[in-house]
Design a protein around this motif. Sequence first.
Motif, PDB file in Angstrom:
ATOM      1  N   VAL A 109     -27.454  49.782  52.245  1.00  0.00           N
ATOM      2  CA  VAL A 109     -26.171  48.682  52.488  1.00  0.00           C
ATOM      3  C   VAL A 109     -26.577  47.379  53.202  1.00  0.00           C
ATOM      4  N   ILE A 110     -27.179  47.485  54.016  1.00  0.00           N
ATOM      5  CA  ILE A 110     -27.450  46.229  54.984  1.00  0.00           C
ATOM      6  C   ILE A 110     -28.384  45.240  53.962  1.00  0.00           C
ATOM      7  N   TYR A 136     -18.362  43.032  49.739  1.00  0.00           N
ATOM      8  CA  TYR A 136     -17.248  43.935  50.098  1.00  0.00           C
ATOM      9  C   TYR A 136     -16.025  42.737  49.749  1.00  0.00           C
ATOM     10  N   TYR A 137     -15.174  43.163  50.111  1.00  0.00           N
ATOM     11  CA  TYR A 137     -13.751  42.341  49.890  1.00  0.00           C
ATOM     12  C   TYR A 137     -13.665  40.959  50.727  1.00  0.00           C
ATOM     13  N   MET A 142     -17.064  43.806  55.485  1.00  0.00           N
ATOM     14  CA  MET A 142     -18.683  43.468  55.597  1.00  0.00           C
ATOM     15  C   MET A 142     -19.255  43.731  56.802  1.00  0.00           C
ATOM     16  N   ALA A 143     -18.520  42.977  57.767  1.00  0.00           N
ATOM     17  CA  ALA A 143     -19.094  43.027  59.257  1.00  0.00           C
ATOM     18  C   ALA A 143     -19.162  44.517  59.887  1.00  0.00           C
ATOM     19  N   VAL A 175     -23.430  39.480  60.672  1.00  0.00           N
ATOM     20  CA  VAL A 175     -22.087  39.483  61.512  1.00  0.00           C
ATOM     21  C   VAL A 175     -21.753  37.954  61.897  1.00  0.00           C
ATOM     22  N   PHE A 176     -22.503  37.328  62.558  1.00  0.00           N
ATOM     23  CA  PHE A 176     -22.351  36.118  63.212  1.00  0.00           C
ATOM     24  C   PHE A 176     -22.375  34.888  62.166  1.00  0.00           C
TER      25      PHE A 176
END
Length: 388
Positions: A109-110, A136-137, A142-143, A175-176
């Motif tokens: 996934v990552i 993802y949407y 996603m995060a 994420v960031f």
Amino acid sequence: MTFFLFAKQLVDMLYQYHTLDYMMVILVVLLLIYQIALVRPNIRKRFMLTDGIVILLSGLLTITFFRSGDGYQIYFKVMSAFLIYFVGRVYYDRIKECYGVLTLAAYLVIYANLLTRLYHFGTAFLKVQDAGGDLYYYDTDMAFAMILAMVFIAMFGRNTIFKLFTIFVVCPYMVFFSDAGIQMVLMIAIYAIMAIYLTELVVNNKKLTGVLLTVIILGLLGIVAVIYMPVLGFENPEMIVGLFNGRFFNNSNMYSRYAEWKMILDACGREGILAHLFGSGMGAGLRIQSLYIKIFYSLGYVGLALSLMMIISIMYYVTRVDDRKTFYLAVIMAVLLLGSGVTVNSMEATQMSWFPLLFSGMVISSVQVDAEKTDEEGQHACDYNRND
């Protein structure tokens, strides 16, 4: 169960294909029926307070669903999360055997999302502020997936340079460099919890790490209280949003959320006593971006009270888990689900609710079985002493 745990993270990534999600729900039902028929558990003996609370919440939601006459997608999503809790209850021992596939799926996934971002943004990948969700949407979805995958890798993956690179370079980048403000806060909190876990392994001092963990949880609760102040009577949302300097929360998004939350609470305030107690409806036509406000809207004060009781009862069993890795995993899952619920209705997102409730059921069964083994060993010791 191995296939289910491997496929779950991948199916969440392909949520636009709703058929896959429906197939996962059918698979869950079949797994539950199969394991109950195979093990034939003593339901009366195994029944716990948390089980009863989950059943009561399911019944209350069902009543609201029939009263509303709409919101079937919301209803079945939340009911599937309750169902997955019972899967964790009956598959508690099998889940522990499948940690390897959780790690494998997490890596897939990552790096699938990382490659997608690199393909879309090219050399500007370090300037990304809104990734558009990658596979993802939304960035929030996603995060959340990146943090969840990071946790599985950190807890269950082999200790390699690749693992460290994934945890401390790839995941924080994903994420960031996105528009997922609340998930940035949660990622920092998760790093802190994992640091406490490592500290406990080194110093072997549960009291010290218990204090540190308590400070983190209270800090998160304080942040939540501050975020909700504008809808609880504090009339200066600009000051609240300004505290985060627009880094963790998009200003315009938060202002729109405050307006939505206040509109919902004002509408609830005009309802009668029954709506206050048991909820106003499923809210299918409303965009309620808060787990807690949505619980109040759909299930009323009774639903809020039952939800609080469920959280407290689960955390009671979490504190009694002997395996510290399982303990920290359960705490992290709770932080992810409840923390995400501040600005997203996390119970209506199967990606956010399934794993936390699955592990909640697993923890309760593990504690129950360990207690029964201890009682049996104590009884055998008493019998031996009598015979001696």
